[in-house]
Design a protein around this motif. Sequence first.
Motif, mmCIF file in Angstrom:
data_model
loop_
_atom_site.group_PDB
_atom_site.id
_atom_site.type_symbol
_atom_site.label_atom_id
_atom_site.label_comp_id
_atom_site.label_asym_id
_atom_site.label_seq_id
_atom_site.Cartn_x
_atom_site.Cartn_y
_atom_site.Cartn_z
ATOM 1 N N GLN A 19 -0.148 5.955 16.901
ATOM 2 C CA GLN A 19 -0.920 7.049 17.321
ATOM 3 C C GLN A 19 -0.680 8.185 16.129
ATOM 4 O OE1 GLN A 19 1.384 8.128 20.836
ATOM 5 N NE2 GLN A 19 -0.360 7.327 22.155
ATOM 6 N N ASN A 20 0.021 8.132 15.269
ATOM 7 C CA ASN A 20 0.101 9.268 14.043
ATOM 8 C C ASN A 20 0.424 10.334 14.722
ATOM 9 O OD1 ASN A 20 -2.294 10.906 11.869
ATOM 10 N ND2 ASN A 20 -0.195 9.781 11.280
ATOM 11 N N ALA A 21 1.324 10.483 15.730
ATOM 12 C CA ALA A 21 1.758 11.678 16.330
ATOM 13 C C ALA A 21 3.242 12.007 16.202
ATOM 14 C CB ALA A 21 1.359 11.291 17.873
ATOM 15 N N GLY A 22 4.129 10.771 15.788
ATOM 16 C CA GLY A 22 5.288 11.264 15.630
ATOM 17 C C GLY A 22 6.087 10.826 14.488
ATOM 18 N N ARG A 23 6.428 9.529 14.324
ATOM 19 C CA ARG A 23 7.325 9.078 13.067
ATOM 20 C C ARG A 23 6.458 9.303 11.764
ATOM 21 N NH1 ARG A 23 7.924 3.495 16.300
ATOM 22 N NH2 ARG A 23 6.119 4.369 17.159
ATOM 23 N N SER A 24 5.275 9.075 11.860
ATOM 24 C CA SER A 24 4.478 9.171 10.715
ATOM 25 C C SER A 24 4.279 10.376 10.066
ATOM 26 C CB SER A 24 3.081 8.218 10.730
ATOM 27 O OG SER A 24 2.272 8.767 11.836
ATOM 28 N N GLN A 25 3.871 11.516 11.229
ATOM 29 C CA GLN A 25 4.070 12.914 10.920
ATOM 30 C C GLN A 25 5.139 13.311 10.351
ATOM 31 O OE1 GLN A 25 1.326 14.615 10.982
ATOM 32 N NE2 GLN A 25 -0.225 13.428 11.901
ATOM 33 N N MET A 26 6.299 13.014 10.800
ATOM 34 C CA MET A 26 7.486 13.352 10.387
ATOM 35 C C MET A 26 7.739 12.954 9.162
ATOM 36 S SD MET A 26 10.324 13.397 13.631
ATOM 37 C CE MET A 26 10.207 11.752 14.139
ATOM 38 N N SER A 27 7.447 11.802 8.661
ATOM 39 C CA SER A 27 7.486 11.161 7.208
ATOM 40 C C SER A 27 6.810 11.770 6.338
ATOM 41 C CB SER A 27 7.244 9.793 7.661
ATOM 42 O OG SER A 27 7.881 9.076 8.238
ATOM 43 N N ARG A 110 6.355 -1.778 3.946
ATOM 44 C CA ARG A 110 7.612 -1.785 4.458
ATOM 45 C C ARG A 110 7.456 -1.413 5.997
ATOM 46 N NH1 ARG A 110 11.056 0.853 -0.209
ATOM 47 N NH2 ARG A 110 10.059 -0.176 -1.747
ATOM 48 N N ASP A 111 8.169 -2.190 6.804
ATOM 49 C CA ASP A 111 8.289 -1.836 8.123
ATOM 50 C C ASP A 111 9.455 -1.391 8.583
ATOM 51 O OD1 ASP A 111 8.053 -1.576 10.970
ATOM 52 O OD2 ASP A 111 7.811 -3.596 11.401
ATOM 53 N N TRP A 112 9.613 0.219 8.731
ATOM 54 C CA TRP A 112 10.568 0.826 9.049
ATOM 55 C C TRP A 112 11.498 0.499 10.441
ATOM 56 C CZ3 TRP A 112 9.864 6.286 6.322
ATOM 57 C CH2 TRP A 112 10.039 6.047 4.988
ATOM 58 N N ALA A 113 10.477 0.059 11.277
ATOM 59 C CA ALA A 113 10.990 -0.327 12.697
ATOM 60 C C ALA A 113 11.900 0.710 13.419
ATOM 61 C CB ALA A 113 11.887 -1.882 12.541
ATOM 62 N N LEU A 114 11.385 1.764 13.387
ATOM 63 C CA LEU A 114 11.852 3.078 13.988
ATOM 64 C C LEU A 114 11.745 2.967 15.422
ATOM 65 C CD1 LEU A 114 11.282 5.665 11.026
ATOM 66 C CD2 LEU A 114 13.763 4.659 11.992
ATOM 67 N N PRO A 115 12.348 3.434 16.438
ATOM 68 C CA PRO A 115 12.034 3.648 17.909
ATOM 69 C C PRO A 115 11.114 5.049 17.822
ATOM 70 C CG PRO A 115 14.314 4.351 17.374
ATOM 71 C CD PRO A 115 13.859 3.568 16.104
ATOM 72 N N ASP A 116 10.130 4.812 18.785
ATOM 73 C CA ASP A 116 9.262 5.702 19.055
ATOM 74 C C ASP A 116 9.842 7.185 19.557
ATOM 75 O OD1 ASP A 116 7.109 7.296 19.847
ATOM 76 O OD2 ASP A 116 5.986 5.742 20.938
ATOM 77 N N PRO A 117 9.750 8.274 19.286
ATOM 78 C CA PRO A 117 10.204 9.534 19.654
ATOM 79 C C PRO A 117 9.547 10.017 20.851
ATOM 80 C CG PRO A 117 8.909 9.951 17.892
ATOM 81 C CD PRO A 117 8.887 8.485 17.957
#
Length: 147
Positions: A19-27, A110-117
């Motif tokens: 979604q480019n709405a959580g983890r990737s935006q924080m990164s 790399r797959d950081w395998a983080l949970p969806d916030p």
Amino acid sequence: MSTDTDSDDPTRIAFVCVQNAGRSQMSTAFAERERERRGLEDSLEILTGGTDPADEVHAGVIDAMAELEFDLSDRTPREVTTEELRSCDYVATMGCSTLELGDVDGVDVRDWALPDPDGGDPEEVREIRDEIERRVAALFDEFSDAP
């Protein structure tokens, strides 16, 4: 860092999720800060996107990042293409990506395998945020020290 013989080519990093709405935006926000802190503005490009972008950044992510004085309220999720990602030196996926990059020479995926916030309580979102901050700094340590 890029294996190209042309040292003028900037290093390209991408942070990607569905979604480019959580983890990737924080990164991306943490990477932008690291780029500035390390004086890499002229030698590093940052890309973010999703395979099925949301309409807006998740409210809980905006709130968690605001606690650290990042304003993500004006950011809009965007779609990313495989072609864009193949032009990168590093691609970090967040654990939910539907990307099929395969073996692409010169791209460190790399797959950081983080949970969806999304929908998480504030403490869960903070934990994900803090882990992302650590991983982004570690990534910058890797390529900043590269010959």
